[in-house]
Design a protein around this motif. Sequence first.
Motif, short mmCIF file in Angstrom:
data_model
loop_
_atom_site.label_atom_id
_atom_site.label_comp_id
_atom_site.label_asym_id
_atom_site.label_seq_id
_atom_site.Cartn_x
_atom_site.Cartn_y
_atom_site.Cartn_z
N GLU A 140 -9.22 16.29 56.39
CA GLU A 140 -10.46 17.06 56.49
C GLU A 140 -11.55 16.57 55.55
N LEU A 141 -11.19 16.07 54.36
CA LEU A 141 -12.16 15.67 53.34
C LEU A 141 -12.03 14.19 53.02
N ASP A 142 -13.16 13.54 52.67
CA ASP A 142 -13.05 12.17 52.20
C ASP A 142 -12.66 12.16 50.73
N THR A 143 -12.39 10.98 50.18
CA THR A 143 -11.85 10.91 48.82
C THR A 143 -12.84 11.43 47.78
N ILE A 180 -15.11 6.83 34.50
CA ILE A 180 -15.46 6.05 35.69
C ILE A 180 -14.24 5.27 36.17
N ALA A 181 -13.49 4.69 35.21
CA ALA A 181 -12.27 3.96 35.58
C ALA A 181 -11.26 4.89 36.24
N HIS A 182 -11.07 6.08 35.66
CA HIS A 182 -10.11 7.04 36.22
C HIS A 182 -10.59 7.57 37.56
N PHE A 183 -11.89 7.86 37.68
CA PHE A 183 -12.46 8.35 38.93
C PHE A 183 -12.26 7.33 40.04
N SER A 184 -12.52 6.06 39.74
CA SER A 184 -12.35 5.00 40.74
C SER A 184 -10.89 4.85 41.14
N ALA A 185 -9.99 4.87 40.15
CA ALA A 185 -8.56 4.73 40.43
C ALA A 185 -8.05 5.88 41.29
N GLN A 186 -8.47 7.10 40.97
CA GLN A 186 -8.00 8.27 41.74
C GLN A 186 -8.51 8.23 43.17
N ASN A 187 -9.77 7.80 43.36
CA ASN A 187 -10.30 7.68 44.71
C ASN A 187 -9.51 6.67 45.53
N LEU A 188 -9.21 5.53 44.93
CA LEU A 188 -8.42 4.51 45.63
C LEU A 188 -7.02 5.02 45.93
N TRP A 189 -6.44 5.81 45.00
CA TRP A 189 -5.10 6.37 45.19
C TRP A 189 -5.08 7.34 46.37
N PHE A 190 -6.06 8.24 46.43
CA PHE A 190 -6.12 9.19 47.54
C PHE A 190 -6.35 8.47 48.87
N TYR A 191 -7.16 7.40 48.84
CA TYR A 191 -7.40 6.64 50.07
C TYR A 191 -6.11 5.99 50.56
N ALA A 192 -5.34 5.39 49.62
CA ALA A 192 -4.09 4.73 49.99
C ALA A 192 -3.06 5.73 50.51
N LEU A 193 -3.05 6.94 49.92
CA LEU A 193 -2.08 7.96 50.34
C LEU A 193 -2.19 8.29 51.82
N ALA A 218 3.70 -10.35 56.05
CA ALA A 218 4.49 -9.53 56.97
C ALA A 218 3.58 -8.62 57.79
N ALA A 219 2.42 -8.28 57.24
CA ALA A 219 1.46 -7.43 57.93
C ALA A 219 0.07 -7.82 57.45
N PRO A 220 -0.97 -7.53 58.25
CA PRO A 220 -2.34 -7.86 57.83
C PRO A 220 -2.68 -7.17 56.51
N LEU A 221 -3.47 -7.86 55.70
CA LEU A 221 -3.91 -7.29 54.43
C LEU A 221 -4.93 -6.20 54.73
N SER A 222 -4.54 -4.95 54.54
CA SER A 222 -5.38 -3.82 54.93
C SER A 222 -6.18 -3.28 53.75
N PRO A 223 -7.29 -2.58 54.03
CA PRO A 223 -8.04 -1.93 52.94
C PRO A 223 -7.17 -0.97 52.14
N ALA A 224 -6.23 -0.28 52.81
CA ALA A 224 -5.36 0.67 52.11
C ALA A 224 -4.45 -0.05 51.11
N LEU A 225 -3.96 -1.23 51.49
CA LEU A 225 -3.10 -2.00 50.59
C LEU A 225 -3.89 -2.49 49.38
N LEU A 226 -5.12 -2.94 49.61
CA LEU A 226 -5.99 -3.34 48.52
C LEU A 226 -6.32 -2.16 47.61
N ALA A 227 -6.50 -0.98 48.23
CA ALA A 227 -6.79 0.23 47.44
C ALA A 227 -5.62 0.58 46.55
#
Length: 298
Positions: free
Chosen positions: A40-43, A84-97, A151-160
């Motif tokens: 329902e919500l973006d990161t 800012i470092a923590h905010f960025s890391a948490q956003n990437l974590w939620f995106y990957a989840l 084994a699989a395409p390098l996805s944005p989620a994997l990079l996140a």
Amino acid sequence: MTPSIARPSRTAPLYAALWMMGAVTAFTSMAIAGRAVSIELDTFEIMAWRSLIGMAIVALVLSLGRRWHEVTPRRPGLHLARNIAHFSAQNLWFYALASLPLAQVFAFEFTAPLWVLVLSPLLLGERLTRPRAIAAILGFIGIVMVARPGAAPLSPALLAAAGCAVGFALTYMLTRRLTAEAPVACILWWMTASQTVLGLACAGVDGAIAAPSQSTLPWIGVIAAAGLGAHFCIANALRLAPATLVMPFDFLRLPVIAMVGLVLYGEPVGPLMLIGATLILGGNYLNIRAEARRPTNA
């Protein structure tokens, strides 16, 4: 954020283990809640509402404990860089989840201490000792096995997922510098306050900020409470027992989240994932043991 009760030394490891079980439960709950609200919500919106609720919780604790005097405006640049470092890391974590198996996300997250080993000589001037180098090498072999390049395409989620580990590593190093000058209450207040502003600003770039629905709001509350609760549990555990005993309990997060992913989402865990995760955790444990044996002036 409240003083822990002194326990007899012979029972301290047991109480430390119980606190770490609380941390494992909190981190696992946050992952489940993060996946639930990502529909329902973006990161940015998740971070904005999570930080707003977290700020209210911290404000309540500071008020009840009459500890507002601990919140000072000293070192604003260091606080901002950390948050800012923590905010960025948490956003990437939620995106990957939202896109990757939970066990894979957690395996990448556990590489954060290994990134600290690599970045500390550059940013903090610390030596890269032989045990630290071996731990880092083991960890990065594990990363290759978990990521399975080719084994699989390098996805944005994997990079996140990989990027969030680097962000968390920067957060740890900046927190280490901050704790020498500011109490935990001060760090938590500026963290939640600044990340509320950052979350609302980023979420509002498109001109619309979605409010949590009635069904999503409880999950946001779980994310906020679990995030603060996990770190509170770890802090209490470290007051009762050394890191060599406490931190290996944190490794239980990986098999626990793998089981949760299997039961709730039907996510299989292959042998390469298991071997890679074992190498990552082994590298972390080797470093913990080596740090415990180092002279304090090393």
